[in-house]
Write a protein that holds these residues in place. Structure first.
Motif, PDB file in Angstrom:
ATOM      1  N   SER A 147      36.572  -6.586  36.285  1.00  0.00           N
ATOM      2  CA  SER A 147      38.146  -7.194  36.128  1.00  0.00           C
ATOM      3  C   SER A 147      37.819  -8.213  35.088  1.00  0.00           C
ATOM      4  O   SER A 147      36.669  -8.889  35.036  1.00  0.00           O
ATOM      5  CB  SER A 147      38.824  -7.748  37.233  1.00  0.00           C
ATOM      6  OG  SER A 147      39.144  -6.737  38.254  1.00  0.00           O
TER       7      SER A 147
ATOM      8  N   PHE B  95      45.901   2.382  29.383  1.00  0.00           N
ATOM      9  CA  PHE B  95      44.419   2.614  28.942  1.00  0.00           C
ATOM     10  C   PHE B  95      44.363   2.524  27.620  1.00  0.00           C
ATOM     11  O   PHE B  95      44.972   3.310  26.746  1.00  0.00           O
ATOM     12  CB  PHE B  95      43.789   3.694  29.501  1.00  0.00           C
ATOM     13  CG  PHE B  95      43.475   3.670  31.101  1.00  0.00           C
ATOM     14  CD1 PHE B  95      44.686   3.828  32.082  1.00  0.00           C
ATOM     15  CD2 PHE B  95      42.305   3.746  31.537  1.00  0.00           C
ATOM     16  CE1 PHE B  95      44.287   3.608  33.364  1.00  0.00           C
ATOM     17  CE2 PHE B  95      41.925   3.468  32.956  1.00  0.00           C
ATOM     18  CZ  PHE B  95      43.120   3.322  33.797  1.00  0.00           C
ATOM     19  N   GLY B  96      43.310   2.095  26.993  1.00  0.00           N
ATOM     20  CA  GLY B  96      42.976   2.282  25.508  1.00  0.00           C
ATOM     21  C   GLY B  96      42.256   3.692  25.778  1.00  0.00           C
ATOM     22  O   GLY B  96      41.771   3.985  26.431  1.00  0.00           O
ATOM     23  N   THR B  97      41.906   4.061  24.361  1.00  0.00           N
ATOM     24  CA  THR B  97      41.469   5.432  24.198  1.00  0.00           C
ATOM     25  C   THR B  97      39.809   5.101  24.203  1.00  0.00           C
ATOM     26  O   THR B  97      38.952   6.249  24.284  1.00  0.00           O
ATOM     27  CB  THR B  97      41.738   6.057  22.851  1.00  0.00           C
ATOM     28  OG1 THR B  97      41.558   5.076  21.775  1.00  0.00           O
ATOM     29  CG2 THR B  97      42.971   6.326  22.751  1.00  0.00           C
TER      30      THR B  97
ATOM     31  N   TYR C 270      36.693  -0.365  32.206  1.00  0.00           N
ATOM     32  CA  TYR C 270      36.319   0.783  32.952  1.00  0.00           C
ATOM     33  C   TYR C 270      35.156   1.323  32.128  1.00  0.00           C
ATOM     34  O   TYR C 270      35.150   1.190  30.951  1.00  0.00           O
ATOM     35  CB  TYR C 270      37.375   1.858  33.266  1.00  0.00           C
ATOM     36  CG  TYR C 270      38.338   1.516  34.467  1.00  0.00           C
ATOM     37  CD1 TYR C 270      39.204   0.504  34.334  1.00  0.00           C
ATOM     38  CD2 TYR C 270      38.154   2.364  35.609  1.00  0.00           C
ATOM     39  CE1 TYR C 270      40.201   0.115  35.381  1.00  0.00           C
ATOM     40  CE2 TYR C 270      39.046   1.725  36.541  1.00  0.00           C
ATOM     41  CZ  TYR C 270      39.890   0.705  36.405  1.00  0.00           C
ATOM     42  OH  TYR C 270      40.965   0.590  37.550  1.00  0.00           O
TER      43      TYR C 270
ATOM     44  N   PHE D 178      40.894  -5.248  32.495  1.00  0.00           N
ATOM     45  CA  PHE D 178      40.066  -4.819  33.201  1.00  0.00           C
ATOM     46  C   PHE D 178      39.256  -3.941  32.239  1.00  0.00           C
ATOM     47  O   PHE D 178      39.695  -3.409  31.192  1.00  0.00           O
ATOM     48  CB  PHE D 178      40.414  -3.538  34.233  1.00  0.00           C
ATOM     49  CG  PHE D 178      41.284  -4.093  35.234  1.00  0.00           C
ATOM     50  CD1 PHE D 178      42.644  -3.957  34.863  1.00  0.00           C
ATOM     51  CD2 PHE D 178      40.873  -4.415  36.434  1.00  0.00           C
ATOM     52  CE1 PHE D 178      43.568  -4.220  36.111  1.00  0.00           C
ATOM     53  CE2 PHE D 178      41.808  -4.986  37.262  1.00  0.00           C
ATOM     54  CZ  PHE D 178      43.136  -4.756  37.072  1.00  0.00           C
TER      55      PHE D 178
ATOM     56  N   LEU E 294      35.542   1.710  37.528  1.00  0.00           N
ATOM     57  CA  LEU E 294      35.843   0.176  37.204  1.00  0.00           C
ATOM     58  C   LEU E 294      34.470  -0.486  37.004  1.00  0.00           C
ATOM     59  O   LEU E 294      33.711  -0.550  37.847  1.00  0.00           O
ATOM     60  CB  LEU E 294      36.741  -0.280  38.505  1.00  0.00           C
ATOM     61  CG  LEU E 294      36.859  -1.846  38.419  1.00  0.00           C
ATOM     62  CD1 LEU E 294      37.833  -2.091  37.341  1.00  0.00           C
ATOM     63  CD2 LEU E 294      37.376  -2.450  39.686  1.00  0.00           C
TER      64      LEU E 294
ATOM     65  N   GLN F 122      33.522   5.478  31.382  1.00  0.00           N
ATOM     66  CA  GLN F 122      33.797   6.904  31.672  1.00  0.00           C
ATOM     67  C   GLN F 122      32.572   7.553  31.025  1.00  0.00           C
ATOM     68  O   GLN F 122      32.429   7.737  29.771  1.00  0.00           O
ATOM     69  CB  GLN F 122      35.113   7.377  31.190  1.00  0.00           C
ATOM     70  CG  GLN F 122      35.452   8.723  31.445  1.00  0.00           C
ATOM     71  CD  GLN F 122      36.991   9.201  31.004  1.00  0.00           C
ATOM     72  OE1 GLN F 122      37.486   8.604  30.193  1.00  0.00           O
ATOM     73  NE2 GLN F 122      37.546  10.153  31.792  1.00  0.00           N
TER      74      GLN F 122
ATOM     75  N   LYS G 131      33.657  12.868  33.312  1.00  0.00           N
ATOM     76  CA  LYS G 131      33.797  12.329  34.612  1.00  0.00           C
ATOM     77  C   LYS G 131      34.948  11.312  34.642  1.00  0.00           C
ATOM     78  O   LYS G 131      35.590  10.964  33.864  1.00  0.00           O
ATOM     79  CB  LYS G 131      32.583  11.536  34.890  1.00  0.00           C
ATOM     80  CG  LYS G 131      31.328  12.158  35.118  1.00  0.00           C
ATOM     81  CD  LYS G 131      30.978  12.858  36.295  1.00  0.00           C
ATOM     82  CE  LYS G 131      29.775  13.593  36.502  1.00  0.00           C
ATOM     83  NZ  LYS G 131      28.629  12.627  36.824  1.00  0.00           N
ATOM     84  N   GLU G 132      35.177  10.770  36.187  1.00  0.00           N
ATOM     85  CA  GLU G 132      36.362   9.843  36.443  1.00  0.00           C
ATOM     86  C   GLU G 132      35.969   8.596  35.700  1.00  0.00           C
ATOM     87  O   GLU G 132      34.780   8.181  35.693  1.00  0.00           O
ATOM     88  CB  GLU G 132      36.665   9.922  37.740  1.00  0.00           C
ATOM     89  CG  GLU G 132      35.698   8.929  38.543  1.00  0.00           C
ATOM     90  CD  GLU G 132      34.672   9.940  39.133  1.00  0.00           C
ATOM     91  OE1 GLU G 132      34.384  10.965  38.545  1.00  0.00           O
ATOM     92  OE2 GLU G 132      34.006   9.536  40.299  1.00  0.00           O
ATOM     93  N   PRO G 133      36.948   7.766  35.343  1.00  0.00           N
ATOM     94  CA  PRO G 133      36.687   6.307  34.831  1.00  0.00           C
ATOM     95  C   PRO G 133      36.039   5.682  36.009  1.00  0.00           C
ATOM     96  O   PRO G 133      36.757   5.919  37.230  1.00  0.00           O
ATOM     97  CB  PRO G 133      38.242   5.803  34.354  1.00  0.00           C
ATOM     98  CG  PRO G 133      38.893   7.032  34.168  1.00  0.00           C
ATOM     99  CD  PRO G 133      38.344   8.058  35.263  1.00  0.00           C
TER     100      PRO G 133
ATOM    101  N   ARG H 179      33.108   4.363  22.120  1.00  0.00           N
ATOM    102  CA  ARG H 179      31.805   5.325  22.457  1.00  0.00           C
ATOM    103  C   ARG H 179      30.465   4.391  22.420  1.00  0.00           C
ATOM    104  O   ARG H 179      30.661   3.841  21.259  1.00  0.00           O
ATOM    105  CB  ARG H 179      31.749   6.300  22.119  1.00  0.00           C
ATOM    106  CG  ARG H 179      30.898   7.797  22.592  1.00  0.00           C
ATOM    107  CD  ARG H 179      31.096   8.858  21.923  1.00  0.00           C
ATOM    108  NE  ARG H 179      32.432   9.470  22.024  1.00  0.00           N
ATOM    109  CZ  ARG H 179      32.688  10.601  21.407  1.00  0.00           C
ATOM    110  NH1 ARG H 179      31.932  11.458  20.789  1.00  0.00           N
ATOM    111  NH2 ARG H 179      33.864  11.203  21.804  1.00  0.00           N
TER     112      ARG H 179
ATOM    113  N   TYR I 200      49.287   0.503  34.445  1.00  0.00           N
ATOM    114  CA  TYR I 200      47.988   0.431  33.760  1.00  0.00           C
ATOM    115  C   TYR I 200      47.938   1.216  32.661  1.00  0.00           C
ATOM    116  O   TYR I 200      48.443   2.389  32.669  1.00  0.00           O
ATOM    117  CB  TYR I 200      46.953   0.873  34.712  1.00  0.00           C
ATOM    118  CG  TYR I 200      46.565   0.401  36.086  1.00  0.00           C
ATOM    119  CD1 TYR I 200      47.427   0.329  37.192  1.00  0.00           C
ATOM    120  CD2 TYR I 200      45.453  -0.466  36.122  1.00  0.00           C
ATOM    121  CE1 TYR I 200      47.080  -0.194  38.454  1.00  0.00           C
ATOM    122  CE2 TYR I 200      45.418  -1.248  37.488  1.00  0.00           C
ATOM    123  CZ  TYR I 200      46.020  -1.098  38.301  1.00  0.00           C
ATOM    124  OH  TYR I 200      45.981  -1.677  39.666  1.00  0.00           O
TER     125      TYR I 200
END
Lengths: 108, 115
Positions: free
Chosen positions: A49, A98-100, A36, A34, A46, A38, A42-44, A103, A96
């Motif tokens: 996919s 997550f990558g960091t 995402y 996926f 989606l 962010q 704030k929240e990630p 930006r 899941y």
């Protein structure tokens, strides 16, 4: 080695530019993928996919290369509102990873 | 259709106090994940729960942290005797299941500040 690796950036691009982000993952058993986005504090959310055959959603195109364990995201005609951190995410059976994030800053 | 809800959105605790973070998954979702995010860092998996079961808590510190997802009510992440290092954003996410087609959606997070 991190399970999901991304170039942290920042990528500073002018409006209207095309920009591509790459991501590599180490677990060959990963089943789903996926992207995402962010926004700051704030929240990630989606974005999309990623399917084996590649998929497109408007200005966004995602590609998956299982042999190389590599995922990409292409953004065409960048908008100021695309400025955010883009997170590459893999999923095994249920977990899941997550990558960091990379930006992106789109400049007027 | 309400999304994932978390409360409180902001929580301030003094060192040694307890913090309780709540998460209500999306309607129809029975799988809940908790993540922690420190400033300028990525999301770190903490725990995965289904109703009344902890499936994987490998990302959660063994001491002071616990999580539950009861049959009725929200999922709770509990941090006892908080320390300054617990200050972070805690995000909850939910999904319908673990099938490949099921995507994960996040709540707005709880920002915990320990003074």
């Amino acid at each position: 080695r991190k399970e999901v690796e991304q170039d942290p950036g920042p990528f500073n691009v002018p409006e209207g530019a095309t920009v591509a982000f790459n991501c590599t993952y180490s677990n060959s058993a990963s089943q789903s993928f996926f992207w995402y986005r962010q926004d700051c504090r704030k929240e990630p959310k989606l974005l999309m996919s990623v399917y084996s055959s590649g998929n497109e959603d408007g200005r966004f195109t995602a590609q998956l290369n299982r042999a190389s364990q590599y995922i990409s995201l292409l953004i065409r005609d960048s908008k100021l509102s695309d400025s955010a951190t883009y997170l590459c995410v893999t999923r095994g059976t249920y977990k899941y990873i997550f990558g960091t994030g990379t930006r992106l800053k789109v400049l007027a | 259709n309400a999304g994932v809800m978390q409360n409180p959105r902001h929580l301030v605790r003094r060192r040694g106090q307890e913090a309780r973070l709540r998460c209500s998954p999306m309607k129809g979702h029975s799988h809940v994940y908790w993540y922690r995010q420190l400033p300028e860092e990525g999301l770190k998996f903490m725990v995965y729960l289904q109703k009344e079961n902890i499936i994987d808590e490998s990302g959660m510190p063994k001491e002071r942290f616990s999580a539950e997802f009861p049959k009725e009510g929200p999922s709770i992440l509990r941090i006892q005797q908080v320390v300054r290092g617990d200050s972070a954003a805690y995000f909850c996410a939910s999904s319908r299941g673990t099938s490949e087609s099921y995507e994960q959606y996040f709540g707005p997070g709880t920002r915990l500040t320990v003074t």
